[in-house]
Design a protein around this motif. Sequence first.
Motif, PDB file in Angstrom:
ATOM      1  N   ASP A 120       0.843  -1.197   0.000  1.00  0.00           N
ATOM      2  CA  ASP A 120       0.000   0.000   0.000  1.00  0.00           C
ATOM      3  C   ASP A 120       0.878   1.246   0.000  1.00  0.00           C
ATOM      4  O   ASP A 120       1.533   1.547   1.005  1.00  0.00           O
ATOM      5  CB  ASP A 120      -0.893  -0.023   1.248  1.00  0.00           C
ATOM      6  CG  ASP A 120      -1.723   1.241   1.411  1.00  0.00           C
ATOM      7  OD1 ASP A 120      -1.721   2.080   0.485  1.00  0.00           O
ATOM      8  OD2 ASP A 120      -2.373   1.389   2.457  1.00  0.00           O
ATOM      9  N   PRO A 121       0.926   1.997  -1.099  1.00  0.00           N
ATOM     10  CA  PRO A 121       1.793   3.183  -1.140  1.00  0.00           C
ATOM     11  C   PRO A 121       1.374   4.262  -0.153  1.00  0.00           C
ATOM     12  O   PRO A 121       2.212   5.032   0.332  1.00  0.00           O
ATOM     13  CB  PRO A 121       1.665   3.672  -2.590  1.00  0.00           C
ATOM     14  CG  PRO A 121       0.390   3.095  -3.093  1.00  0.00           C
ATOM     15  CD  PRO A 121       0.204   1.797  -2.370  1.00  0.00           C
ATOM     16  N   MET A 154       0.868  18.420  -7.740  1.00  0.00           N
ATOM     17  CA  MET A 154      -0.169  17.493  -7.291  1.00  0.00           C
ATOM     18  C   MET A 154       0.446  16.113  -7.118  1.00  0.00           C
ATOM     19  O   MET A 154       1.074  15.584  -8.025  1.00  0.00           O
ATOM     20  CB  MET A 154      -1.328  17.435  -8.293  1.00  0.00           C
ATOM     21  CG  MET A 154      -2.561  16.675  -7.771  1.00  0.00           C
ATOM     22  SD  MET A 154      -2.499  14.884  -8.013  1.00  0.00           S
ATOM     23  CE  MET A 154      -2.891  14.761  -9.748  1.00  0.00           C
ATOM     24  N   LEU A 155       0.277  15.563  -5.931  1.00  0.00           N
ATOM     25  CA  LEU A 155       0.737  14.215  -5.622  1.00  0.00           C
ATOM     26  C   LEU A 155      -0.487  13.384  -5.269  1.00  0.00           C
ATOM     27  O   LEU A 155      -1.311  13.811  -4.456  1.00  0.00           O
ATOM     28  CB  LEU A 155       1.711  14.247  -4.444  1.00  0.00           C
ATOM     29  CG  LEU A 155       2.303  12.913  -3.983  1.00  0.00           C
ATOM     30  CD1 LEU A 155       3.243  12.352  -5.044  1.00  0.00           C
ATOM     31  CD2 LEU A 155       3.046  13.103  -2.649  1.00  0.00           C
ATOM     32  N   ALA A 156      -0.634  12.222  -5.903  1.00  0.00           N
ATOM     33  CA  ALA A 156      -1.828  11.412  -5.665  1.00  0.00           C
ATOM     34  C   ALA A 156      -1.468   9.936  -5.646  1.00  0.00           C
ATOM     35  O   ALA A 156      -0.525   9.498  -6.314  1.00  0.00           O
ATOM     36  CB  ALA A 156      -2.886  11.678  -6.746  1.00  0.00           C
ATOM     37  N   GLY A 157      -2.220   9.178  -4.880  1.00  0.00           N
ATOM     38  CA  GLY A 157      -2.016   7.735  -4.827  1.00  0.00           C
ATOM     39  C   GLY A 157      -3.303   7.019  -4.473  1.00  0.00           C
ATOM     40  O   GLY A 157      -4.223   7.609  -3.885  1.00  0.00           O
ATOM     41  N   SER A 158      -3.382   5.753  -4.857  1.00  0.00           N
ATOM     42  CA  SER A 158      -4.531   4.935  -4.477  1.00  0.00           C
ATOM     43  C   SER A 158      -4.081   3.494  -4.295  1.00  0.00           C
ATOM     44  O   SER A 158      -3.025   3.082  -4.793  1.00  0.00           O
ATOM     45  CB  SER A 158      -5.652   5.018  -5.521  1.00  0.00           C
ATOM     46  OG  SER A 158      -5.253   4.410  -6.739  1.00  0.00           O
ATOM     47  N   TRP A 159      -4.893   2.744  -3.556  1.00  0.00           N
ATOM     48  CA  TRP A 159      -4.617   1.337  -3.296  1.00  0.00           C
ATOM     49  C   TRP A 159      -5.957   0.617  -3.271  1.00  0.00           C
ATOM     50  O   TRP A 159      -6.850   0.981  -2.514  1.00  0.00           O
ATOM     51  CB  TRP A 159      -3.895   1.171  -1.967  1.00  0.00           C
ATOM     52  CG  TRP A 159      -3.415  -0.218  -1.670  1.00  0.00           C
ATOM     53  CD1 TRP A 159      -2.426  -0.893  -2.304  1.00  0.00           C
ATOM     54  CD2 TRP A 159      -3.892  -1.085  -0.633  1.00  0.00           C
ATOM     55  NE1 TRP A 159      -2.244  -2.134  -1.726  1.00  0.00           N
ATOM     56  CE2 TRP A 159      -3.130  -2.276  -0.709  1.00  0.00           C
ATOM     57  CE3 TRP A 159      -4.882  -0.968   0.342  1.00  0.00           C
ATOM     58  CZ2 TRP A 159      -3.333  -3.350   0.158  1.00  0.00           C
ATOM     59  CZ3 TRP A 159      -5.090  -2.033   1.206  1.00  0.00           C
ATOM     60  CH2 TRP A 159      -4.323  -3.207   1.112  1.00  0.00           C
ATOM     61  N   TYR A 206       5.366   5.099  -3.776  1.00  0.00           N
ATOM     62  CA  TYR A 206       5.796   6.495  -3.852  1.00  0.00           C
ATOM     63  C   TYR A 206       7.317   6.641  -3.990  1.00  0.00           C
ATOM     64  O   TYR A 206       7.805   7.688  -4.422  1.00  0.00           O
ATOM     65  CB  TYR A 206       5.359   7.253  -2.596  1.00  0.00           C
ATOM     66  CG  TYR A 206       3.941   7.753  -2.618  1.00  0.00           C
ATOM     67  CD1 TYR A 206       3.462   8.507  -3.681  1.00  0.00           C
ATOM     68  CD2 TYR A 206       3.085   7.507  -1.546  1.00  0.00           C
ATOM     69  CE1 TYR A 206       2.159   8.991  -3.694  1.00  0.00           C
ATOM     70  CE2 TYR A 206       1.783   7.980  -1.542  1.00  0.00           C
ATOM     71  CZ  TYR A 206       1.324   8.728  -2.608  1.00  0.00           C
ATOM     72  OH  TYR A 206       0.043   9.203  -2.614  1.00  0.00           O
ATOM     73  N   ASP A 207       8.073   5.609  -3.618  1.00  0.00           N
ATOM     74  CA  ASP A 207       9.533   5.702  -3.642  1.00  0.00           C
ATOM     75  C   ASP A 207      10.056   6.247  -4.970  1.00  0.00           C
ATOM     76  O   ASP A 207      10.989   7.061  -5.001  1.00  0.00           O
ATOM     77  CB  ASP A 207      10.162   4.317  -3.418  1.00  0.00           C
ATOM     78  CG  ASP A 207       9.836   3.754  -2.048  1.00  0.00           C
ATOM     79  OD1 ASP A 207       9.104   4.425  -1.306  1.00  0.00           O
ATOM     80  OD2 ASP A 207      10.314   2.653  -1.734  1.00  0.00           O
TER      81      ASP A 207
END
Length: 474
Positions: A120-121, A154-159, A206-207
């Motif tokens: 999970d990022p 803009m930084l975005a992430g989903s799992w 995200y790394d």
Amino acid sequence: MTSDPRRFLYRPDGLDPDAALRLTADALKGCDDGELYLQYIASESFGFDDGRLKTADFNSQAGFGLRGVSGETTAFAQANELSEAAIRRAAETMQLLDPAKAGRQPPPRRTNARLYTDADPLSLVPFARKVALCQEIDAAARARDPRVVQVSVMLAGSWSVVEIVRPDGFVAHDVRPLVRLNVQIVVEQNGRRESGYHGLGGRWLYDDLFDPARWNRAIDIALAQALTNLDSVAAPAGEMTVVLGPGWPGVLLHEAVGHGLEGDFNRKGTSAFSGRIGERVAAPGVTVIDDGSIEGRRGSLTIDDEGTPTQRNVLIEDGILKGYIQDRMNARLMGVAPTGNGRRENFAYAPMPRMTNTFMLGGRDDPGEILARAKNGIYAKSFGGGQVDITSGKFVFSCTEAYAIENGRLGAPLKGATLIGDGPSVLTRVAAIGDDMALDEGVGICGKGGQSVPAGVGQPTLLVEGLTVGGTAA
């Protein structure tokens, strides 16, 4: 991950795997096809603008979509609750189907492929570190050039955890990470303002985005585009030779051609490519692929949203139409195999045939020689928005970075250039195909039928003869 991601779907006080199998079998008894689609999804986004954090959003939800298919009729019900009671209520919708006409469709084949991590990022990087990254990018961009007046990050992430349960006992699951970084820069000189943009992402953690080499490159590209546009002149209009750059310009291929190759439009006879399998639809050398099985790509999926493993599908080969993009229902009705392209935005929607990563293979031409061969025209390096009519294939695309081609060399940057044409015609006018095929950097969003899904595009440098350019020059 050490713990089972399915814990977000199955809970002692809600739903368990055995109950999901039993309820699905009861609800879809006698149907041609269908599934119970369970999903948990968490998403976040950070918007950094004018030197400070403007937005920070987090959302998580879980739910299901229950679909039954009989012939050409689909019954669908959904709820943002994972419980036996909610699924039983949804099953009442399936009674609208006529099971007398049904002949059970076999389950998808199995796969052991893993195209991305199940980590999970969102939980692996602290909130403060994500905000600090946005600050770092903002400060670095402003330090690049005194003409920078605004920076937006803009930084975005989903799992997402999904499980697909079929009435025949077939069960498949997938865990899908997705991250994205966008950098937009506005510059000002002598009262004139212009902007530039670059984004990147994929099914990673995200790394990769926190690597200074990656985000500094995003700054460099966005700034270079903005500064280039400061010197842009009004684009000419008329029919002319157009050279399309590699990578992201493949979005034109996606919109103008890709949607027309989706199975539902062709089954209904509403696509410009309907009934043309085996015919020449493009110039020799044009080969178009849709491949959802490329590791880590934004448009990739281990399995589609019906449980079918994704694969490499050759749609056009050396100019000849070979096949369409298929979900299970349209494949059955057209008498062909599913291609792993049944996709949905989330549990609240029924699946439909959609693209994954769609691109044109490279050729043998040197990109520099393609420019020289064009002599005079327009070089389109990057695109913004576009529109396409599926039935006719007609499209309009705006260029965010374009240049005049003068005597076989790049000339002045152009402002306000739009490309106008139709997909089937464009493919027949491809006169040169570069050896520099590239995929985009992971920012594509595809819309269809009110649903949005992540998608990838790509192509080599292309020479297209006789494309209409809409410009702003008097």
